[in-house]
Design a protein around this motif. Structure first.
Motif, PDB file in Angstrom:
ATOM      1  N   GLY A 118       0.818  -1.208   0.000  1.00 20.65           N
ATOM      2  CA  GLY A 118       0.000   0.000   0.000  1.00 20.65           C
ATOM      3  C   GLY A 118       0.850   1.256   0.000  1.00 20.65           C
ATOM      4  N   VAL A 119       1.911   1.277   0.799  1.00 21.15           N
ATOM      5  CA  VAL A 119       2.770   2.464   0.842  1.00 21.15           C
ATOM      6  C   VAL A 119       3.364   2.723  -0.534  1.00 21.15           C
ATOM      7  CG1 VAL A 119       4.921   3.411   1.761  1.00 21.15           C
ATOM      8  CG2 VAL A 119       3.320   2.289   3.294  1.00 21.15           C
ATOM      9  N   ALA A 120       3.832   1.657  -1.178  1.00 23.65           N
ATOM     10  CA  ALA A 120       4.437   1.831  -2.501  1.00 23.65           C
ATOM     11  C   ALA A 120       3.403   2.330  -3.516  1.00 23.65           C
ATOM     12  CB  ALA A 120       5.056   0.518  -2.978  1.00 23.65           C
ATOM     13  N   TRP A 121       2.262   1.681  -3.544  1.00 18.01           N
ATOM     14  CA  TRP A 121       1.261   2.034  -4.566  1.00 18.01           C
ATOM     15  C   TRP A 121       0.562   3.349  -4.282  1.00 18.01           C
ATOM     16  CZ3 TRP A 121       0.603   0.051  -9.310  1.00 18.01           C
ATOM     17  CH2 TRP A 121       1.296  -1.125  -9.590  1.00 18.01           C
ATOM     18  N   ARG A 122       0.477   3.706  -3.023  1.00 19.36           N
ATOM     19  CA  ARG A 122      -0.131   4.976  -2.673  1.00 19.36           C
ATOM     20  C   ARG A 122       0.653   6.116  -3.318  1.00 19.36           C
ATOM     21  NH1 ARG A 122      -2.282   6.558   2.482  1.00 19.36           N
ATOM     22  NH2 ARG A 122      -1.718   8.682   2.998  1.00 19.36           N
ATOM     23  N   TRP A 123       1.982   5.949  -3.362  1.00 18.24           N
ATOM     24  CA  TRP A 123       2.791   7.005  -3.982  1.00 18.24           C
ATOM     25  C   TRP A 123       2.885   6.823  -5.484  1.00 18.24           C
ATOM     26  CZ3 TRP A 123       3.324  11.350  -1.706  1.00 18.24           C
ATOM     27  CH2 TRP A 123       3.222  11.390  -0.311  1.00 18.24           C
ATOM     28  N   LEU A 124       2.895   5.585  -5.944  1.00 20.39           N
ATOM     29  CA  LEU A 124       2.892   5.366  -7.391  1.00 20.39           C
ATOM     30  C   LEU A 124       1.616   5.925  -8.015  1.00 20.39           C
ATOM     31  CD1 LEU A 124       4.310   1.752  -7.783  1.00 20.39           C
ATOM     32  CD2 LEU A 124       5.217   3.833  -8.815  1.00 20.39           C
ATOM     33  N   MET A 125       0.528   5.882  -7.275  1.00 13.63           N
ATOM     34  CA  MET A 125      -0.750   6.338  -7.816  1.00 13.63           C
ATOM     35  C   MET A 125      -1.127   7.721  -7.275  1.00 13.63           C
ATOM     36  SD  MET A 125      -2.900   2.821  -8.266  1.00 13.63           S
ATOM     37  CE  MET A 125      -3.150   2.434  -6.549  1.00 13.63           C
ATOM     38  N   ASN A 126      -0.132   8.427  -6.750  1.00 14.81           N
ATOM     39  CA  ASN A 126      -0.382   9.808  -6.369  1.00 14.81           C
ATOM     40  C   ASN A 126      -0.565  10.616  -7.658  1.00 14.81           C
ATOM     41  OD1 ASN A 126       0.367  12.648  -5.879  1.00 14.81           O
ATOM     42  ND2 ASN A 126       0.713  11.933  -3.800  1.00 14.81           N
ATOM     43  N   PRO A 127      -1.639  11.439  -7.722  1.00 10.06           N
ATOM     44  CA  PRO A 127      -1.945  12.104  -8.998  1.00 10.06           C
ATOM     45  C   PRO A 127      -0.802  12.973  -9.530  1.00 10.06           C
ATOM     46  CG  PRO A 127      -3.758  12.364  -7.443  1.00 10.06           C
ATOM     47  CD  PRO A 127      -2.660  11.687  -6.695  1.00 10.06           C
ATOM     48  N   THR A 128       0.007  13.549  -8.643  1.00  7.33           N
ATOM     49  CA  THR A 128       1.058  14.446  -9.139  1.00  7.33           C
ATOM     50  C   THR A 128       2.419  13.764  -9.200  1.00  7.33           C
ATOM     51  OG1 THR A 128       1.337  15.244  -6.884  1.00  7.33           O
ATOM     52  CG2 THR A 128      -0.014  16.585  -8.348  1.00  7.33           C
ATOM     53  N   SER A 129       2.442  12.447  -9.079  1.00  7.68           N
ATOM     54  CA  SER A 129       3.739  11.786  -9.026  1.00  7.68           C
ATOM     55  C   SER A 129       3.638  10.421  -9.694  1.00  7.68           C
ATOM     56  CB  SER A 129       4.147  11.659  -7.548  1.00  7.68           C
ATOM     57  OG  SER A 129       5.376  11.019  -7.456  1.00  7.68           O
ATOM     58  N   GLY A 130       4.583   9.568  -9.360  1.00 17.23           N
ATOM     59  CA  GLY A 130       4.521   8.157  -9.713  1.00 17.23           C
ATOM     60  C   GLY A 130       4.175   7.848 -11.158  1.00 17.23           C
ATOM     61  N   LEU A 131       3.194   6.988 -11.341  1.00 14.18           N
ATOM     62  CA  LEU A 131       2.840   6.486 -12.662  1.00 14.18           C
ATOM     63  C   LEU A 131       2.487   7.613 -13.624  1.00 14.18           C
ATOM     64  CD1 LEU A 131       0.693   3.362 -11.716  1.00 14.18           C
ATOM     65  CD2 LEU A 131       3.022   3.405 -12.590  1.00 14.18           C
ATOM     66  N   ASN A 132       1.799   8.641 -13.124  1.00 12.21           N
ATOM     67  CA  ASN A 132       1.414   9.737 -14.011  1.00 12.21           C
ATOM     68  C   ASN A 132       2.638  10.418 -14.608  1.00 12.21           C
ATOM     69  OD1 ASN A 132      -1.233   9.193 -13.658  1.00 12.21           O
ATOM     70  ND2 ASN A 132      -1.683  10.965 -12.356  1.00 12.21           N
TER      71      ASN A 132
ATOM     72  N   ALA C 253       8.807   1.253   4.972  1.00  3.63           N
ATOM     73  CA  ALA C 253       8.205   0.101   4.287  1.00  3.63           C
ATOM     74  C   ALA C 253       9.263  -0.967   4.027  1.00  3.63           C
ATOM     75  CB  ALA C 253       7.560   0.555   2.974  1.00  3.63           C
ATOM     76  N   ILE C 254      10.454  -0.530   3.663  1.00  5.05           N
ATOM     77  CA  ILE C 254      11.514  -1.506   3.404  1.00  5.05           C
ATOM     78  C   ILE C 254      11.916  -2.220   4.696  1.00  5.05           C
ATOM     79  CG2 ILE C 254      13.927  -1.749   2.683  1.00  5.05           C
ATOM     80  CD1 ILE C 254      13.355   0.437   0.619  1.00  5.05           C
ATOM     81  N   LEU C 255      12.038  -1.443   5.760  1.00  8.05           N
ATOM     82  CA  LEU C 255      12.375  -2.068   7.049  1.00  8.05           C
ATOM     83  C   LEU C 255      11.328  -3.110   7.429  1.00  8.05           C
ATOM     84  CD1 LEU C 255      13.506   1.064   9.114  1.00  8.05           C
ATOM     85  CD2 LEU C 255      14.946  -0.764   8.199  1.00  8.05           C
ATOM     86  N   ALA C 256      10.063  -2.765   7.194  1.00  9.34           N
ATOM     87  CA  ALA C 256       8.984  -3.689   7.554  1.00  9.34           C
ATOM     88  C   ALA C 256       9.000  -4.929   6.671  1.00  9.34           C
ATOM     89  CB  ALA C 256       7.632  -2.973   7.441  1.00  9.34           C
ATOM     90  N   ALA C 257       9.499  -4.770   5.446  1.00 10.24           N
ATOM     91  CA  ALA C 257       9.456  -5.885   4.502  1.00 10.24           C
ATOM     92  C   ALA C 257      10.670  -6.794   4.616  1.00 10.24           C
ATOM     93  CB  ALA C 257       9.352  -5.335   3.074  1.00 10.24           C
ATOM     94  N   LEU C 258      11.743  -6.247   5.180  1.00  8.17           N
ATOM     95  CA  LEU C 258      13.028  -6.944   5.133  1.00  8.17           C
ATOM     96  C   LEU C 258      13.002  -8.391   5.649  1.00  8.17           C
ATOM     97  CD1 LEU C 258      15.230  -5.607   3.717  1.00  8.17           C
ATOM     98  CD2 LEU C 258      16.194  -4.813   5.881  1.00  8.17           C
ATOM     99  N   PRO C 259      12.463  -8.653   6.840  1.00  4.27           N
ATOM    100  CA  PRO C 259      12.536 -10.025   7.356  1.00  4.27           C
ATOM    101  C   PRO C 259      11.833 -11.046   6.464  1.00  4.27           C
ATOM    102  CG  PRO C 259      11.937  -8.507   9.097  1.00  4.27           C
ATOM    103  CD  PRO C 259      11.877  -7.733   7.818  1.00  4.27           C
ATOM    104  N   THR C 260      10.614 -10.721   6.039  1.00  7.50           N
ATOM    105  CA  THR C 260       9.891 -11.694   5.222  1.00  7.50           C
ATOM    106  C   THR C 260      10.537 -11.828   3.846  1.00  7.50           C
ATOM    107  OG1 THR C 260       8.334  -9.957   4.625  1.00  7.50           O
ATOM    108  CG2 THR C 260       7.671 -11.461   6.360  1.00  7.50           C
TER     109      THR C 260
END
Lengths: 293, 415, 282
Positions: A118-132, C253-260
């Motif tokens: 979610g953290v990754a995609w939330r920023w990828l799908m931010n309207p002014t950033s990411g994928l756009n 997010a990376i820290l949280a993902a690292l172990p798994t």
């Protein structure tokens, strides 16, 4: 022998009791709660109100949106994951070099939590950033979207992130299914003069049907339960006009923020019933088939 | 000489020992809030500093929870209170958020003694004392007062188009039309937390129904199904035609950025926007009451209460006494960007906007804010937020009015 | 089937395209987490960092007490304290149950298995409210122990399934031989089954470790204080607050993902077996 069986049963007992209480007892308790008026932190007189909470629920615009969102999500997420998974599995099954390397990459999202995704995609799908930004740079400006901030997109954006995360699951299933198909069948098909497409259509595809069924059931029940990903991408409010809202989130907010416990219980019972329709026949079928073998 | 030095050394050692013992005896104070950033956090730390001067040896635990304009914190607080593990004192909005959630349910201690001992009945205005009271007792100490119904505007834009702050909704729409034609966003909105829409709607309700009509909504005296609420919804829907299209992606402070960047002309929001302007070193803004809100002070207040099971009761009482004191309020509020709940604070300590607000505070009719927990209990507010979430997109007046009316029934106020 | 050069070219092109799709989010997390705070801007999301900096990781881990932001470090350790006992006990119970259900079928054991399995699919919302009430009564609400208990109980179905399918491959004659030598039910388990359990156990341990580490719903409902919360919940709170720069969120997010992620990369084969076990028919 009987004495042994009794000991064996006793070994099973702790788990049986825990599951009986924590699963079935609690479900019963929730069901009972959903028939009462406990819709505040402090209710002076608790009483049964029949199906009132359910009637209110189905008349509630937000719940109607949630059900529609769940349907839209399933219709994108399930076929999307199936197609991508099958495609990836067929590619990996061609006997390419570096298969293990690619497989590791494709299934990696499965090891991540929905919140990380979610953290990754939330920023990828931010309207002014990411994928756009990426689309602009590639001259694909027409693909730009408001994603989860646009009420017309909403849950579809969440479904995209879910496909990214879970298509590896169907890929693993299909890969195992493909590996289980005996080579002789293909050889026989070749002898009969079948084209590769015909071999796929008449050998591979039918033999993968049970795998597809398993995948549909598991993905389907994930669609009904999806919660973490929505919270992590669209936030606890469910996006503008509830465009990303789902029943599980509505339940969470109703219960733990608005203190409408009976109403929240009603939502979870509806969810449980929907999941049961999907899972019970499947479990029954799986176990029966196993016994038959 | 040598002997004296030795005596000093022993004295210092003893001092350390005593201080150490004080710590060991559990001189602690856990303060729960959602003040984690900017002026709010600075104000909170200032209070901690003052507290430590008065009560050295008490270890202060800052249990602030960030995010969601307090909604995360409220969820955490709820589970802690219900779980029998309350903090020593916690931030809570004055009014129904405190009363219905924690007082009626019997989780709080009445504070009458503290109020009398400190003479607070003389220094807090009547309107506030009424909101703090339930069942004849006081239940929390107000740290500050915020004003919710302010119109903020970009001075350069207003000058360029020859505008003055609109007093009525008609004025507002005339100005908005002019701005829109010129390609300027007339009204900024950032409702990724839906409360910002509820906040805007509450000022429209006040402007449409008047202060008495608005207050009547929360007692059942004003009909939610009546023409007044309908008209307010229609006005609100019309306003939404003039907001920035990406409002759902913005937070309230990102909406404020539109004013700072000169992209939007007006912003109807609470006076924490003022603190945000100052933090971002922007000076080209002006303010006025929101359209139709002249003579009305739409107020909210952060207060602190005393949970029954507070583990460090005495330390918590010291804290409440500091929060309500002149010294505490004068230290906290200029940083937080709010005015004192007390009436005897020195205006010279405050910036021009706050001085303006202090003047209004004395003369305006005070009404409780809806979006910030003063007017209605949490479950009612949640239902209104749900309605707004749908309405902002659908603009369906009939549906919204029916939902609002139902919410009042569910709250047990309407029949 | 003869395969032409064109065929392989297409296969590799498609594989690379898929790899890009799956790697993009991880790539974005990584490059932005490694950026200096001066380089961070939403417009420059795709640009590689000019100066590599671990400052975002440090901030995500230690927090920033000056603005009241607590770091994920303590939540990381909370997750460790949660995941180790919860995995141990759920795997232990699963192993015993799987042994009984695979080797000692009795009348009704299939029905019991069905009832156990159903617990794996239920939406946990349907047990949350009673769960909270019961944990409060037990004094376990808001504690890691409460979370451990929860994960152990709701982990029983899947671990039982994994072990039952695994033990079903062990011929019953082995157990019967031991019985003739005088071993009881527990004796057979200890001397015959347990020594053969390693691969199945690895699958179950990895599966439970990943599931519990990644859980959010139970964490957010059962643990309330930030100092007790597991890392997924803390990460979500971090991401939900606008005061925290987004590259710090990405580092978190990376820290949280690292172990798994580490477990997956090192022991992917077992992870996938667990994955397949989830579809009931092993």
């Amino acid at each position: 022998m009987r004495r042994y069986r009794r000991t064996a049963f006793l070994l099973l007992l702790p788990s049986l009791v825990l599951v009986a209480v924590f699963v079935y007892g609690f479900i019963f308790w929730t069901g009972e709660l959903s028939l009462t008026n406990q819709n505040d932190l402090f209710v002076p007189q608790v009483r049964f109100v029949g199906l009132e909470n359910y009637q209110r629920l189905f008349a509630h615009p937000r719940f109607q949106i949630d059900l529609r969102n769940t349907l839209v999500f399933s219709l994108i997420f399930i076929p999307g994951s199936l197609i991508l998974g099958l495609f990836g599995a067929l590619l990996l099954n061609t006997g390419v070099r570096g298969e293990g390397f690619f497989r590791t990459i494709f299934l990696m999202p499965m090891a991540l939590s929905f919140i990380v995704t979610g953290v990754a995609w939330r920023w990828l799908m931010n309207p002014t950033s990411g994928l756009n930004l990426l689309f602009d740079a590639l001259g694909l400006g027409f693909l730009k979207s408001g994603w989860y901030t646009d009420p017309a997109v909403g849950i579809k954006a969440i479904a995209l992130a879910a496909i990214w995360q879970l298509s590896g699951y169907t890929m693993a299933l299909y890969l195992a299914g493909l590996r289980a198909i005996p080579r002789e069948l293909y050889e026989a098909a070749e002898v009969d003069g079948a084209t590769p497409w015909q071999a796929f259509r008449y050998v591979t595809f039918p033999l993968l049907t049970p795998v597809t069924l398993s995948a549909v059931i598991v993905l389907g029940h994930i669609s009904l339960k999806i919660f973490d990903l929505v919270v992590a991408i669209a936030g606890i409010s469910g996006g503008p006009a509830f465009s990303s809202d789902v029943p599980a989130l509505f339940m969470f907010v109703t219960t733990f923020q608005a203190n409408r416990f009976a109403q929240g219980a009603a939502i979870s019972i509806v969810l449980l019933v929907l999941v049961s329709f999907l899972v019970i026949p499947y479990l029954y079928w799986s176990l029966r088939q196993e016994v038959a073998e | 000489m040598k002997k004296r030095a030795k005596a000093w050394g022993i004295g210092a050692l003893l001092g350390l020992l005593i201080a150490g013992l004080g710590l060991a005896q559990g001189g602690k104070l856990e303060i729960f809030s959602w003040w984690t950033t900017g002026g709010e956090a600075a104000g909170l730390f200032k209070l901690f500093e003052l507290y430590k001067q008065k009560h050295p040896g008490v270890e202060i635990i800052n249990a602030a929870v960030a995010g969601g304009a307090g909604s995360n914190a409220k969820a955490v607080l709820k589970t802690r209170m219900l779980g029998g593990d309350p903090p020593d004192s916690f931030q809570v909005h004055m009014g129904h958020e405190l009363i219905d959630t924690w007082v009626v349910t019997g989780f709080m201690e009445p504070l009458d003694e503290i109020f009398q001992k400190n003479g607070w009945e003389e220094v807090f205005p009547k309107g506030v004392l009424e909101l703090l009271k339930w069942n004849g007792h006081y239940w929390s100490v107000p740290a500050n007062i915020h004003r919710a119904n302010v119109l903020w505007y970009n001075q350069a834009i207003f000058e360029k188009y020859g505008l003055t702050p609109p007093k009525t909704f008609d004025d507002f729409f005339a100005a908005a039309e002019k701005l829109k034609a010129a390609g300027v966003i007339p009204l900024a909105l950032g409702d990724n937390g839906i409360w910002a829409s509820t906040h805007l709607f509450e000022t429209v309700l006040i402007g449409t129904l008047g202060p008495e009509g608005y207050k009547g909504l929360w007692t059942g005296a004003t009909d939610w199904k009546g023409p007044g609420v309908r008209q307010a919804l229609e006005t609100f829907a019309r306003m939404l035609d003039y907001v920035n299209p990406d409002h759902a992606a913005r937070s309230w402070d990102q909406a404020n950025d539109l004013i700072i960047q000169g992209k939007a002309a007006m912003y109807i929001h609470g006076d924490w926007a003022n603190a945000d302007f100052m933090a971002k070193k922007f000076e080209g803004y002006g303010w006025a009451p929101a359209p139709g809100n002249y003579g009305v002070y739409d107020a909210l207040s952060d207060t602190f209460g005393l949970p029954k099971k507070a583990p460090h009761r005495q330390e918590a009482i010291w804290w409440l006494e500091l929060v309500g004191s002149k010294e505490g309020q004068e230290a906290f509020n200029p940083l937080k960007g709010s005015i004192c709940a007390r009436t005897d604070c020195d205006p010279k300590l405050f910036n021009p906007y706050l001085q303006w607000a202090m003047e209004r505070w004395k003369t305006d009719t005070i009404v409780p804010s809806l979006a910030h927990g003063a007017a209605a209990k949490e479950s009612w507010l949640a239902a209104i937020n749900d309605t707004m979430s749908l309405f902002v997109t659908s603009r369906n007046v009939d549906q919204a009015q029916a939902m609002l009316a139902q919410a009042c029934v569910d709250a047990g106020v309407c029949k | 089937m003869r395969r032409t050069l064109l065929f392989w070219a297409l296969v590799y092109a498609a594989l690379l395209l898929l790899a890009v799709f799956y790697l993009i989010p991880i790539y974005v997390l990584l490059i932005n987490a490694l950026k200096d705070y001066r380089e961070v801007s939403v417009e420059a999301m795709w640009r590689l960092p000019e100066h590599l900096s671990l400052a975002s990781f440090a901030k995500a881990w230690y927090g920033d007490p000056g603005v009241g932001m607590s770091g994920l470090g303590q939540n990381f350790w909370n997750s460790v304290k949660l995941v180790v006992p919860a995995t141990f006990f759920s795997v232990l119970l699963g192993s015993i149950n799987g042994y009984v259900l695979a080797q000692w079928r009795f009348r009704g054991s299939e029905t019991l298995f069905f009832l156990l399995l159903f617990g794996m699919f239920i939406p946990y919302q349907s047990v949350l409210i009673p769960l909270v009430k019961v944990l409060m009564k037990l004094g376990l609400y808001g504690t890691i122990s409460g979370l451990v208990l929860t994960h152990v109980v709701y982990g029983i179905p899947i671990t039982t399934l994994i072990f039952r399918n695994y033990y079903a491959q062990i011929p019953r004659e082995l157990g019967e031989a031991a019985q003739i030598d005088g071993a009881g039910v527990l004796g057979v388990y200890r001397h015959v089954i347990l020594p053969l359990s390693a691969p199945g156990t690895v699958v179950a341990v990895i599966w439970q470790f990943t599931q519990i580490w990644n859980d959010f719903l139970f964490g957010v409902v059962i643990t309330n204080k930030p100092s007790v919360q597991p890392i997924t919940v803390a990460l979500n709170n971090l991401a939900g607050s606008y005061i925290v720069e987004w590259n710090v969120q990405m580092a978190g997010a990376i820290l949280a993902a690292l172990p798994t992620l580490a477990v997956y990369i090192l022991m992917g084969r077992y992870f996938i077996r667990g994955l397949l076990a989830g579809s009931v028919k092993g």
